[in-house]
Design a protein around this motif. Structure first.
Motif, PDB file in Angstrom:
ATOM      1  N   LEU A   1     -21.552 -22.045 -79.258  1.00 31.16           N
ATOM      2  CA  LEU A   1     -21.487 -20.598 -79.105  1.00 31.16           C
ATOM      3  C   LEU A   1     -22.194 -20.171 -77.827  1.00 31.16           C
ATOM      4  N   THR A   2     -21.690 -19.107 -77.198  1.00 27.53           N
ATOM      5  CA  THR A   2     -22.285 -18.610 -75.959  1.00 27.53           C
ATOM      6  C   THR A   2     -22.555 -17.109 -76.060  1.00 27.53           C
ATOM      7  N   LEU A   3     -23.525 -16.663 -75.265  1.00 27.21           N
ATOM      8  CA  LEU A   3     -23.842 -15.243 -75.165  1.00 27.21           C
ATOM      9  C   LEU A   3     -24.316 -14.949 -73.746  1.00 27.21           C
ATOM     10  N   SER A   4     -23.669 -13.971 -73.106  1.00 27.07           N
ATOM     11  CA  SER A   4     -24.105 -13.486 -71.796  1.00 27.07           C
ATOM     12  C   SER A   4     -24.341 -11.989 -71.906  1.00 27.07           C
ATOM     13  N   ALA A   5     -25.478 -11.513 -71.420  1.00 31.15           N
ATOM     14  CA  ALA A   5     -25.793 -10.090 -71.493  1.00 31.15           C
ATOM     15  C   ALA A   5     -26.599  -9.693 -70.270  1.00 31.15           C
ATOM     16  N   GLY A   6     -26.207  -8.568 -69.652  1.00 23.89           N
ATOM     17  CA  GLY A   6     -26.953  -8.126 -68.488  1.00 23.89           C
ATOM     18  C   GLY A   6     -26.267  -6.986 -67.778  1.00 23.89           C
TER      19      GLY A   6
ATOM     20  N   ASN B   1     -24.511  -5.802 -64.003  1.00 25.76           N
ATOM     21  CA  ASN B   1     -23.933  -6.185 -62.718  1.00 25.76           C
ATOM     22  C   ASN B   1     -23.841  -7.713 -62.614  1.00 25.76           C
ATOM     23  N   THR B   2     -24.368  -8.293 -61.557  1.00 25.82           N
ATOM     24  CA  THR B   2     -24.214  -9.731 -61.324  1.00 25.82           C
ATOM     25  C   THR B   2     -25.150 -10.563 -62.191  1.00 25.82           C
ATOM     26  N   TRP B   3     -26.364 -10.052 -62.479  1.00 21.95           N
ATOM     27  CA  TRP B   3     -27.394 -10.836 -63.170  1.00 21.95           C
ATOM     28  C   TRP B   3     -27.256 -10.702 -64.683  1.00 21.95           C
ATOM     29  N   ASN B   4     -27.206 -11.864 -65.359  1.00 24.56           N
ATOM     30  CA  ASN B   4     -27.048 -11.855 -66.803  1.00 24.56           C
ATOM     31  C   ASN B   4     -27.823 -13.005 -67.444  1.00 24.56           C
ATOM     32  N   LEU B   5     -28.485 -12.707 -68.546  1.00 24.95           N
ATOM     33  CA  LEU B   5     -29.106 -13.755 -69.346  1.00 24.95           C
ATOM     34  C   LEU B   5     -28.014 -14.531 -70.071  1.00 24.95           C
ATOM     35  N   TYR B   6     -28.218 -15.835 -70.215  1.00 24.97           N
ATOM     36  CA  TYR B   6     -27.171 -16.685 -70.791  1.00 24.97           C
ATOM     37  C   TYR B   6     -27.775 -17.626 -71.832  1.00 24.97           C
ATOM     38  N   LEU B   7     -27.037 -17.830 -72.925  1.00 22.90           N
ATOM     39  CA  LEU B   7     -27.461 -18.733 -73.991  1.00 22.90           C
ATOM     40  C   LEU B   7     -26.265 -19.525 -74.494  1.00 22.90           C
ATOM     41  N   TYR B   8     -26.470 -20.842 -74.626  1.00 21.57           N
ATOM     42  CA  TYR B   8     -25.465 -21.713 -75.243  1.00 21.57           C
ATOM     43  C   TYR B   8     -26.144 -22.477 -76.374  1.00 21.57           C
TER      44      TYR B   8
ATOM     45  N   ILE C   1     -28.628 -39.882 -85.036  1.00 27.47           N
ATOM     46  CA  ILE C   1     -29.304 -38.969 -84.094  1.00 27.47           C
ATOM     47  C   ILE C   1     -28.451 -37.700 -83.981  1.00 27.47           C
ATOM     48  N   GLU C   2     -28.947 -36.623 -84.539  1.00 28.44           N
ATOM     49  CA  GLU C   2     -28.155 -35.389 -84.626  1.00 28.44           C
ATOM     50  C   GLU C   2     -28.578 -34.334 -83.603  1.00 28.44           C
ATOM     51  N   MET C   3     -29.203 -34.730 -82.537  1.00 28.24           N
ATOM     52  CA  MET C   3     -29.654 -33.779 -81.518  1.00 28.24           C
ATOM     53  C   MET C   3     -28.471 -32.989 -80.945  1.00 28.24           C
ATOM     54  N   ASN C   4     -28.702 -31.693 -80.720  1.00 30.81           N
ATOM     55  CA  ASN C   4     -27.683 -30.856 -80.094  1.00 30.81           C
ATOM     56  C   ASN C   4     -28.255 -30.187 -78.844  1.00 30.81           C
ATOM     57  N   ALA C   5     -27.378 -29.672 -78.024  1.00 31.67           N
ATOM     58  CA  ALA C   5     -27.779 -29.059 -76.756  1.00 31.67           C
ATOM     59  C   ALA C   5     -27.981 -27.555 -76.911  1.00 31.67           C
ATOM     60  N   ILE C   6     -29.069 -27.065 -76.319  1.00 32.28           N
ATOM     61  CA  ILE C   6     -29.354 -25.635 -76.249  1.00 32.28           C
ATOM     62  C   ILE C   6     -29.658 -25.310 -74.787  1.00 32.28           C
ATOM     63  N   LYS C   7     -28.940 -24.336 -74.223  1.00 30.26           N
ATOM     64  CA  LYS C   7     -29.095 -24.014 -72.805  1.00 30.26           C
ATOM     65  C   LYS C   7     -29.447 -22.534 -72.649  1.00 30.26           C
ATOM     66  N   VAL C   8     -30.523 -22.279 -71.910  1.00 31.00           N
ATOM     67  CA  VAL C   8     -31.003 -20.911 -71.696  1.00 31.00           C
ATOM     68  C   VAL C   8     -31.166 -20.696 -70.196  1.00 31.00           C
ATOM     69  N   GLY C   9     -30.629 -19.605 -69.673  1.00 31.85           N
ATOM     70  CA  GLY C   9     -30.771 -19.388 -68.238  1.00 31.85           C
ATOM     71  C   GLY C   9     -30.116 -18.119 -67.759  1.00 31.85           C
ATOM     72  N   LEU C  10     -29.589 -18.171 -66.541  1.00 33.07           N
ATOM     73  CA  LEU C  10     -28.974 -17.022 -65.896  1.00 33.07           C
ATOM     74  C   LEU C  10     -27.518 -17.342 -65.562  1.00 33.07           C
ATOM     75  N   MET C  11     -26.654 -16.338 -65.773  1.00 26.93           N
ATOM     76  CA  MET C  11     -25.250 -16.470 -65.399  1.00 26.93           C
ATOM     77  C   MET C  11     -24.905 -15.338 -64.438  1.00 26.93           C
ATOM     78  N   PHE C  12     -24.221 -15.690 -63.359  1.00 28.70           N
ATOM     79  CA  PHE C  12     -23.846 -14.733 -62.324  1.00 28.70           C
ATOM     80  C   PHE C  12     -22.333 -14.568 -62.328  1.00 28.70           C
ATOM     81  N   TYR C  13     -21.872 -13.327 -62.470  1.00 34.62           N
ATOM     82  CA  TYR C  13     -20.437 -13.042 -62.455  1.00 34.62           C
ATOM     83  C   TYR C  13     -20.075 -12.375 -61.129  1.00 34.62           C
ATOM     84  N   ILE C  14     -19.034 -12.900 -60.484  1.00 36.26           N
ATOM     85  CA  ILE C  14     -18.624 -12.411 -59.167  1.00 36.26           C
ATOM     86  C   ILE C  14     -17.152 -12.067 -59.226  1.00 36.26           C
TER      87      ILE C  14
END
Length: 242
Positions: A196-201, A203-210, A228-241
């Protein structure tokens, strides 16, 4: 003194010059108006290129396994916008992208004498570098809400979605007391990743979560007899142009 004939010629030329100047000026104004009218598009779409950077976390960690160093992710692609209401502030987005990710941690991935992968928790002081990384082709699908209008290109947005990724290559690297160990394209990694993904912000700058919904490793990857059931979690910035 200029002759009468020359004065007439100069006067005619000046009149033509004024007429040409006015014609060019009016043409320029009409062209500018046409551009402005084209820019005001009531059927606009928010087709966008995106680029992002994330700090990669690992969820569902086994006992004594922890992350070390800074795990980065880089993401880029294009999303086609499909408005679904008259105001065009609600839409579906479908795209194609590329993602590169690294995960620094203390899980040693090695091979036994038969070539089978083995997994072992390392002491943090026994290695200099230990990580696995992957590269994916991704298909993002988003439900999009924004405050955009045909003339306002700076707006608030909340994009919620689902991302399907295919891992076309993976790598494990270790450097420490055991020397240097490196393997490519290990079969114990899940080639299919989705979450699942979420982008919120604004103009160009947006917080991002996967948040990954399936494990990074396949069911064949086991630590002390358990999957081993580890999953990926990604937190950062997403830029839309646009």
């Amino acid at each position: 003194m200029l002759s009468f004939k020359r004065k007439i010629i100069i006067t005619i030329l000046m009149k033509y010059a004024i007429i040409i100047h006015m014609f060019l000026l009016s043409g320029t104004l009409c062209f500018a108006q046409e551009i402005e009218e084209k820019e005001v598009d009531s059927l606009y779409k928010e087709d966008q290129f995106y680029a992002g950077i994330t700090y990669n976390l690992i969820g569902k960690l086994p006992n004594n396994l922890s992350q070390s160093g800074f795990s980065l992710g880089f993401h880029l692609g294009f999303i086609k916008d499909i408005p679904i209401n008259k105001q065009r502030d609600i839409a579906i987005g479908i795209g194609l992208g590329y993602s590169a990710n690294s995960f620094n941690q203390n899980l040693l991935i090695n091979k036994d004498g038969s070539g089978n992968l083995t997994y072992e928790i390392l002491d943090k002081n026994s290695f200099i570098k230990n990580k696995f990384s992957n590269h994916l082709i991704e298909l993002p699908i988003e439900f999009r809400w924004r405050t955009s209008t045909p003339t306002d290109y700076n707006f608030w947005r909340i994009y919620m979605g689902f991302k399907l990724g295919y891992v076309f290559t993976n790598t494990t690297k270790y450097k420490g007391d055991l020397g240097t160990i490196k393997y490519n394209n290990n079969k114990d990694f899940n080639n299919l990743q989705y979450g699942l993904t979420l982008s919120a912000g604004y103009n160009t700058w947006n917080l991002y979560l996967y948040y990954g919904l399936n494990p990074i490793f396949s069911k064949e990857a086991q630590l002390n007899g358990r999957r081993i059931e580890m999953n990926a979690i990604k937190v950062g910035l997403m830029f839309y142009i646009l």
